[in-house]
Design an enzyme around this catalytic site. Structure first.
Site, PDB file in Angstrom:
ATOM      1  N   TYR A 223      -3.015  59.972 -46.091  1.00  0.00           N
ATOM      2  CA  TYR A 223      -1.839  60.301 -45.290  1.00  0.00           C
ATOM      3  C   TYR A 223      -1.333  59.047 -44.564  1.00  0.00           C
ATOM      4  O   TYR A 223      -0.148  58.726 -44.582  1.00  0.00           O
ATOM      5  CB  TYR A 223      -2.173  61.410 -44.292  1.00  0.00           C
TER       6      TYR A 223
ATOM      7  N   HIS B  66       2.268  56.820 -45.132  1.00  0.00           N
ATOM      8  CA  HIS B  66       3.228  56.552 -44.062  1.00  0.00           C
ATOM      9  C   HIS B  66       3.363  55.057 -43.774  1.00  0.00           C
ATOM     10  O   HIS B  66       4.422  54.604 -43.365  1.00  0.00           O
ATOM     11  CB  HIS B  66       2.879  57.348 -42.815  1.00  0.00           C
TER      12      HIS B  66
END
Length: 105
Positions: free
Chosen positions: A18, A22
């Site tokens: 994750y 990002h």
């Protein structure tokens, strides 16, 4: 300027992925967020819980609508669904709004 906060969950064992995604957010996704009037976008985590906050220069309703109509956002959400769980509001097509209970300007 309106503020918006959301929450979600990272799937077990997927936090590092994750964060990686990002850290490497697509330029076209950044552009959509800017065009939606979103600024000061920040995401925090504790364990597998995520908390996001951003400010909407053009208002929350505009930001929700702009994102809901974007094929780039649809593609990003599809890309992220293997690492996180986020319910979407069926009326707005965006994350459900958290209700503000305190503000210190």
């Amino acid at each position: 300027m309106e503020r918006f906060a959301w929450k979600a969950t990272v799937k077990e064992g997927k936090l590092e992925e994750y964060k990686y995604r990002h850290a490497n957010i697509w330029p076209e996704m950044k552009q959509v967020l800017k065009e939606a009037g979103i600024s000061n976008y920040t995401i925090w985590n504790v364990g597998n819980e995520l908390f996001g906050y951003f400010e909407c220069e053009k208002g929350v309703a505009y930001a929700e609508k702009y994102q809901a109509e974007s094929p780039v956002v649809d593609k990003w959400n599809e890309y992220m669904k293997d690492v996180m769980v986020m319910e979407m509001d069926p009326k707005t097509g965006a994350q459900p709004k958290m209700q503000q209970v305190f503000f210190l300007p």
